[in-house]
Design an enzyme around this catalytic site. Structure first.
Site, short mmCIF file in Angstrom:
data_model
loop_
_atom_site.label_atom_id
_atom_site.label_comp_id
_atom_site.label_asym_id
_atom_site.label_seq_id
_atom_site.Cartn_x
_atom_site.Cartn_y
_atom_site.Cartn_z
N LYS A 128 0.89 -1.17 0.00
CA LYS A 128 0.00 0.00 0.00
C LYS A 128 0.92 1.22 0.00
O LYS A 128 1.44 1.63 1.03
CB LYS A 128 -0.88 -0.02 1.27
CG LYS A 128 -2.19 0.73 1.18
CD LYS A 128 -2.06 2.22 0.90
CE LYS A 128 -1.63 3.05 2.09
NZ LYS A 128 -1.38 4.47 1.72
N CYS A 181 14.44 11.31 5.19
CA CYS A 181 14.44 11.01 6.62
C CYS A 181 15.84 11.07 7.20
O CYS A 181 16.02 11.07 8.40
CB CYS A 181 13.81 9.64 6.89
SG CYS A 181 14.83 8.34 6.25
P1 NAD Z 1 2.84 9.36 6.75
O1 NAD Z 1 3.10 8.80 8.10
O2 NAD Z 1 1.87 10.47 6.61
O3 NAD Z 1 2.32 8.21 5.75
C1 NAD Z 1 3.04 7.00 5.57
C2 NAD Z 1 2.07 5.91 5.13
O4 NAD Z 1 1.14 5.66 6.18
C3 NAD Z 1 1.23 6.27 3.91
O5 NAD Z 1 1.11 5.13 3.09
C4 NAD Z 1 -0.11 6.68 4.50
O6 NAD Z 1 -1.21 6.42 3.64
C5 NAD Z 1 -0.20 5.82 5.75
N1 NAD Z 1 -0.93 6.45 6.85
C6 NAD Z 1 -1.04 7.78 7.13
N2 NAD Z 1 -1.76 7.97 8.25
C7 NAD Z 1 -2.12 6.74 8.69
C8 NAD Z 1 -2.87 6.27 9.81
N3 NAD Z 1 -3.40 7.12 10.69
N4 NAD Z 1 -3.03 4.94 9.97
C9 NAD Z 1 -2.48 4.06 9.09
N5 NAD Z 1 -1.76 4.46 8.00
C10 NAD Z 1 -1.57 5.77 7.81
O7 NAD Z 1 4.27 9.77 6.16
P2 NAD Z 1 4.61 10.61 4.85
O8 NAD Z 1 4.23 12.03 5.06
O9 NAD Z 1 4.12 9.91 3.65
O10 NAD Z 1 6.20 10.47 4.83
C11 NAD Z 1 7.07 11.32 5.53
C12 NAD Z 1 7.47 10.74 6.86
O11 NAD Z 1 8.12 9.48 6.69
C13 NAD Z 1 8.49 11.61 7.59
O12 NAD Z 1 8.14 11.66 8.94
C14 NAD Z 1 9.80 10.89 7.37
O13 NAD Z 1 10.79 11.14 8.35
C15 NAD Z 1 9.35 9.47 7.41
N6 NAD Z 1 10.31 8.60 6.77
C16 NAD Z 1 11.07 7.80 7.57
C17 NAD Z 1 12.04 6.99 7.01
C18 NAD Z 1 12.91 6.12 7.86
O14 NAD Z 1 13.62 5.30 7.31
N7 NAD Z 1 12.88 6.23 9.17
C19 NAD Z 1 12.20 6.97 5.62
C20 NAD Z 1 11.39 7.79 4.84
C21 NAD Z 1 10.45 8.60 5.43
#
Ligand code: NAD
Length: 489
Positions: free
Chosen positions: A173, A281
């Site tokens: 997803k 990230c």
């Molecule tokens: P996000 O948390 O908004 O979304 C990530 C995924 O989760 C998406 O597929 C989204 O549809 C889903 N999602 C969102 N809210 C949800 C909920 N309440 N319940 C279940 N699923 C949900 O993140 P984003 O804005 O897409 O990405 C940016 C974030 O990701 C930043 O915080 C970044 O630091 C982090 N990130 C971390 C790493 C790492 O390796 N630690 C790598 C890349 C990005």
């Protein structure tokens, strides 16, 4: 303009749902496609296809399973430029950055081709007289993968190749903001002849993600995203009895000592802070300058950041693209405002930047804020934009203390020419990934992508040997075969 399609049981099918959200080009806000807001309906269908494919796929010998991955790598190389362009268009990053992420993704496919070696167990003859013991690894079943917007192809490829090479079947997803790049990758995977149902793709938002996390036939969840969602997914998956790994958000620090080579440091730190518009990230977010390093570093980074060419990611010469959405732009500009209200000085302020021909785009210019106070909003909150805070301190001990005070523990780096300072730093700093004279301390595919504190929930990380541990169950067999029970030959 297209409505995105799911890939279930080897077929492309319309992603249903009355409510759709737009997929936009962040440089122009032009609509590229639509994606279902919910998408949960299709999750059950995709999991069922994956569950159906599992018995056959898990019994394909590992050496045969990886033949699909060899073909996958080859076909990704053939379509490399086109996939990178789709990433650049829907995510906003520059073409070079998109190519970089695809290269890192392909490296994971290459490493997963080593599964026949990596997946081996171990054994010991005569653990007791006449009794032998063997540990073998077996796949888990259906695995769910939920990914964020910032690396539309690399992050799915942190998981998918290892999961299927180990004999699992997968439902992905992806982020609803960037569904088009992963679709190209799955089209390529389809061309390898991978059996139907081994990899399935379902588009949607929060509801689709939660449906996957809660589905009783899903054995494990690999998640990457922001920390609050990572924490939620970790708790929900655990409550539903699943194995789970969740990589969360970050607030990464770089320490600059006065003995660092200032020119190289400025260039590397600038690339880390402003590359991908700060939406990595592993992007540095705060530079902790020690003693005399402060003023020369501040002046050098401000002038190099001011010279960066900002614009659409696919335009020639552009060094920094837009941020993902208008909402992100507003949030980042709000964080800059909050930082200055809390006493930081804007050495370079990227709010309100105008880009020729892109008046509707989500652009924030490179921003440098001096004297960000430890513990303040800007010091502790993930901004996820091209905003670099500077925090001067007197000693290396103090610098490590600033980093230890952060709720996040994704990455940190030190810039120095002293081996002793570097050694102390790498030993004492509480982050999962550490760089020494490195701006983006990203582990290569054969190492785990670490992360501590609020940046990671779980035990086993993505990539490398951890991936094999995560995607397999250990089975231990104890055997007794006395001579007297057998016919003698
Ligand atoms: P996000 O948390 O908004 O979304 C990530 C995924 O989760 C998406 O597929 C989204 O549809 C889903 N999602 C969102 N809210 C949800 C909920 N309440 N319940 C279940 N699923 C949900 O993140 P984003 O804005 O897409 O990405 C940016 C974030 O990701 C930043 O915080 C970044 O630091 C982090 N990130 C971390 C790493 C790492 O390796 N630690 C790598 C890349 C990005």
């Amino acid at each position: 303009m297209q409505a995105v399609t799911n890939f279930i049981a080897g077929e492309w099918c319309p992603a249903s749902g009355a409510d759709v959200s737009p997929v936009i080009d962040p440089a122009t806000n032009e609509m590229l496609a639509t994606v279902p807001v919910d998408g949960s309906d299709a999750v059950a269908e995709a999991v069922s296809a994956a569950a159906k494919a599992y018995p056959e796929w898990s019994s394909v010998p590992p050496g045969e399973r990886i033949q699909f991955l060899f073909r996958f790598k080859q076909l990704l190389e053939e379509d490399f430029g086109e996939i990178a362009r789709v990433v650049s268009r829907e995510n906003g990053k520059t073409y070079a950055e998109a190519a970089g992420e695809l290269r890192r993704g392909i490296e994971n496919v290459e490493v997963a081709c080593g599964i026949p070696t990596m997946m081996q167990g171990y054994n010991l003859e005569d653990i007791a007289r006449g009794i032998d013991e063997t540990m073998i690894r077996q796949p888990l079943g259906v695995v769910g993968v939920i990914t964020p917007f910032n690396f539309p192809v690399m992050i799915p490829l942190w998981f998918l190749p290892y999961a299927i090479a180990c004999g699992n079947t997968v439902v992905i997803k992806p982020s609803e903001k960037v569904p088009l790049s992963i679709r190209r990758v799955i089209e390529v995977l389809q061309r390898t002849g991978l059996p139907k149902g081994v990899v399935n793709l379902v588009h949607g938002g929060v509801a689709a993600a939660n449906a996957l996390v809660e589905h009783p036939q899903v054995r494990a969840i690999s998640f990457v995203g922001s920390s609050p969602v990572a924490r939620h997914v970790y708790a929900t998956a655990a409550r539903h009895g699943k194995r789970v790994q969740c990589q969360g958000g970050a607030k990464n620090h770089v320490v600059v000592l006065p003995d660092a080579d200032m020119e190289t440091t400025t260039k590397i730190v600038g690339d880390s802070a402003f590359g991908c518009a700060g939406q990595r990230c592993l992007a540095v977010s705060t530079v902790v300058t020690v003693g005399d390093a402060h003023e020369p570093f501040r002046d050098a980074i401000a002038s190099s950041a001011a010279a960066l060419k900002v614009g659409p990611g696919l335009s020639d010469g552009v060094e920094m693209g837009p941020v993902i959405t208008a909402e992100s732009r507003r949030r980042i500009e709000g964080a800059i405002g909050r930082g200055t209200a809390d006493g930081a000085a804007a050495v370079l302020d990227g709010r309100g930047i105008q880009i020729d021909g892109c008046s509707e785009g989500n652009f924030v210019g490179p921003t440098v804020l001096d004297r960000v106070t430890p513990g303040s909003y800007l010091a502790t909150t993930e901004v996820f934009g091209p905003v670099l805070g500077l925090t001067p301190v007197k000693t290396l001990d103090e610098a490590i203390e600033v980093i230890a005070g952060s709720p996040f523990g994704n990455a940190s780096s030190i810039f120095t020419s002293s081996g002793a300072s570097a050694r102390k730093f790498r030993s004492e700093v509480p982050t999962g990934n550490v760089g020494v004279n490195i701006g983006v301390a990203a582990p290569m595919a054969y190492f785990p992508f670490s992360g501590w504190k609020d940046s990671f929930f779980g035990v086993l990380h993505g990539q490398g040997r951890d991936a094999v541990e995560f995607y397999t169950d250990k089975k231990v067999v104890v055997e007794r075969w006395p001579q007297e029970w057998s016919r003698k030959f």
